[in-house]
Design a protein around this motif. Structure first.
Motif, short mmCIF file in Angstrom:
data_model
loop_
_atom_site.label_atom_id
_atom_site.label_comp_id
_atom_site.label_asym_id
_atom_site.label_seq_id
_atom_site.Cartn_x
_atom_site.Cartn_y
_atom_site.Cartn_z
N ALA A 70 2.99 1.71 -12.64
CA ALA A 70 4.15 2.32 -12.66
C ALA A 70 4.18 3.12 -11.42
O ALA A 70 4.93 3.26 -10.57
CB ALA A 70 5.01 2.68 -13.64
N LYS A 71 3.17 4.11 -11.60
CA LYS A 71 2.95 5.24 -10.50
C LYS A 71 2.37 4.63 -9.00
O LYS A 71 3.02 4.98 -8.13
CB LYS A 71 1.98 6.07 -11.00
N VAL A 112 3.44 1.31 -7.94
CA VAL A 112 4.55 0.80 -7.44
C VAL A 112 5.56 1.64 -7.06
O VAL A 112 6.26 1.38 -6.08
CB VAL A 112 4.91 -0.34 -8.50
N HIS A 113 5.95 2.47 -7.95
CA HIS A 113 7.10 3.48 -7.80
C HIS A 113 6.56 4.98 -7.72
O HIS A 113 6.80 5.59 -8.68
CB HIS A 113 8.20 3.56 -8.88
N VAL A 140 6.21 8.80 -6.96
CA VAL A 140 7.18 9.90 -6.95
C VAL A 140 6.87 10.64 -5.47
O VAL A 140 5.82 11.24 -5.51
CB VAL A 140 7.11 10.86 -8.04
#
Length: 123
Positions: free
Chosen positions: A83-84, A86-87, A89
């Motif tokens: 998740a980090k 792919v998306h 911050v």
């Protein structure tokens, strides 16, 4: 030496007594006293002084079983890292943020001035 089932029954009884108490400090102390062994299968090392808290399963493990991949939270780590990736911050510095806000207000004022004003309404 106490067998595993007898120890478990005693710990369950102590926990039940602790939960029924009205004093919150007493409850917390009793729960801490009960929960001082590594929950990894067949380990049971003491975790009173040195332990690692897993952020995925919320358990307290000894030093040798503290890594999530070792005690069974490897899939949760994979999901979080994926998740980090792919998306990600994006961190914007305070200076860059204020520069962007100034640019936006300047552009809005320019667009407002370029906008045609409507003439008086005809009846």
């Amino acid at each position: 030496m106490e067998s595993g089932t007898n120890r478990k029954k005693r710990e369950d009884k102590d926990l039940l007594e602790a939960v029924n108490s009205k004093n919150l400090d007493e409850v917390l102390e009793k729960v801490k006293a009960i929960d001082f062994r590594c929950p990894f299968q067949k380990c049971k090392n003491k975790t009173k002084d040195f332990s690692i808290d897993c952020k995925f399963c919320k358990c307290r493990f000894c030093i040798s079983h503290g890594l999530p991949e070792i005690h069974g939270c490897g899939e949760a780590v994979k999901r979080e890292e994926r998740a980090k990736m792919v998306h990600p911050v994006r961190q914007v510095s305070q200076q860059k943020s204020s520069e962007n806000a100034a640019k936006l207000t300047k552009k809005l004022k320019q667009l407002q001035l370029e906008r045609k004003s409507k003439g008086p309404k005809k009846k």
